[in-house]
Design an enzyme around this catalytic site. Structure first.
Site, PDB file in Angstrom:
ATOM      1  N   PHE A   1       0.799  -1.224   0.000  1.00  0.00           N
ATOM      2  CA  PHE A   1       0.000   0.000   0.000  1.00  0.00           C
ATOM      3  C   PHE A   1       0.838   1.283   0.000  1.00  0.00           C
ATOM      4  O   PHE A   1       0.389   2.320  -0.451  1.00  0.00           O
ATOM      5  CB  PHE A   1      -0.981   0.044   1.175  1.00  0.00           C
ATOM      6  CG  PHE A   1      -2.054  -1.012   1.093  1.00  0.00           C
ATOM      7  CD1 PHE A   1      -3.238  -0.768   0.438  1.00  0.00           C
ATOM      8  CD2 PHE A   1      -1.861  -2.263   1.668  1.00  0.00           C
ATOM      9  CE1 PHE A   1      -4.225  -1.737   0.350  1.00  0.00           C
ATOM     10  CE2 PHE A   1      -2.838  -3.245   1.583  1.00  0.00           C
ATOM     11  CZ  PHE A   1      -4.022  -2.984   0.929  1.00  0.00           C
ATOM     12  N   HIS A   2       2.034   1.247   0.520  1.00  0.00           N
ATOM     13  CA  HIS A   2       2.906   2.423   0.561  1.00  0.00           C
ATOM     14  C   HIS A   2       4.356   2.012   0.279  1.00  0.00           C
ATOM     15  O   HIS A   2       4.743   0.858   0.521  1.00  0.00           O
ATOM     16  CB  HIS A   2       2.846   3.119   1.924  1.00  0.00           C
ATOM     17  CG  HIS A   2       1.500   3.646   2.277  1.00  0.00           C
ATOM     18  ND1 HIS A   2       0.540   2.861   2.906  1.00  0.00           N
ATOM     19  CD2 HIS A   2       0.929   4.850   2.089  1.00  0.00           C
ATOM     20  CE1 HIS A   2      -0.555   3.574   3.081  1.00  0.00           C
ATOM     21  NE2 HIS A   2      -0.356   4.786   2.598  1.00  0.00           N
TER      22      HIS A   2
END
Length: 223
Positions: free
Chosen positions: A144-145
């Site tokens: 996600f990041h």
């Protein structure tokens, strides 16, 4: 006097039984109302470009989103429990199913059931038929990041993403987490709150953080 006390006690038991029966009937009625909205939620899925079989059942409103140029399939008799009362453990959140990037694949096979679970695919998540996923479980194929050169974390669904493949008739317990790159074999059992970071062979029970094998799954005899 004794007969009078027995009569009062019997009346109380009858009254309690009638009250319990009424509560059960009201619960069944509420459940039928939630299921009655399934055609509406299926139509919403199709408007988003999701391939949603006509037998998919929604118990409450799920959160679904499809990224353009991605593949998102809900197979025959998939059931998504999102209402708080749709599961004996209760669902503290609705089901969340998303494809997050172009080319992503999210497929739920026939008979798959989710209760307040999260499934987010940046690359590929495929779940085999008759697999059930417990309340609050999470499955993700990406981080996600990712860290930027300036030290600021940026939203990123593709860097280091790796496909997740879950076989047929798998049981994934409540609050379990399945991370990127994992393959789970048919009929495996993932214990509640387990964190799965490595492949799980067919028919093996795993539990813990990180998840480790603790036994073999044996089919229950038909009663």
């Amino acid at each position: 006097i004794f007969i009078g006390k027995c009569s009062k006690s019997g009346n109380l038991l009858v009254k309690q039984a009638l009250q319990m029966n009424l509560i059960r009937n009201l619960g069944a009625f509420r459940a039928s109302l939630r299921l009655a909205l399934s055609p509406f939620w299926r139509a919403g899925c199709r408007l988003r470009g999701i391939q949603c079989h006509r037998t998919v059942k929604f118990m409450g409103r799920a959160i679904v989103s499809r990224h353009p140029d991605s593949e998102f399939i809900l197979g025959e008799n998939v059931r998504l429990n999102s209402s708080p009362r749709a599961n004996e453990l209760a669902c503290f959140q609705p089901c969340v199913l998303r494809t997050l990037a172009p080319g992503a694949v999210l497929r739920l096979g026939s008979g798959v059931g989710l209760s307040g679970a999260v499934v987010c695919a940046g690359k590929s998540i495929v779940i085999g038929e008759n697999t059930i996923i417990g309340s609050g479980a999470m499955i993700a194929d990406n981080d996600f990041h990712s860290p930027g050169l300036d030290g600021v974390w940026k939203t990123d669904y593709l860097t280091n993403a790796a496909p997740v493949e879950i076989g047929k008739s798998v049981f994934i317990g409540a609050r379990a987490i399945v991370l990127k790159g994992v393959r789970i074999g048919d009929r495996a059992v993932i214990g509640a709150a387990a964190v799965v970071t490595k492949d799980v062979p067919e028919g093996v029970i795993v539990a813990g953080n990180p998840a480790r094998p603790i036994g073999k799954a044996t089919p229950a005899a038909d009663s």
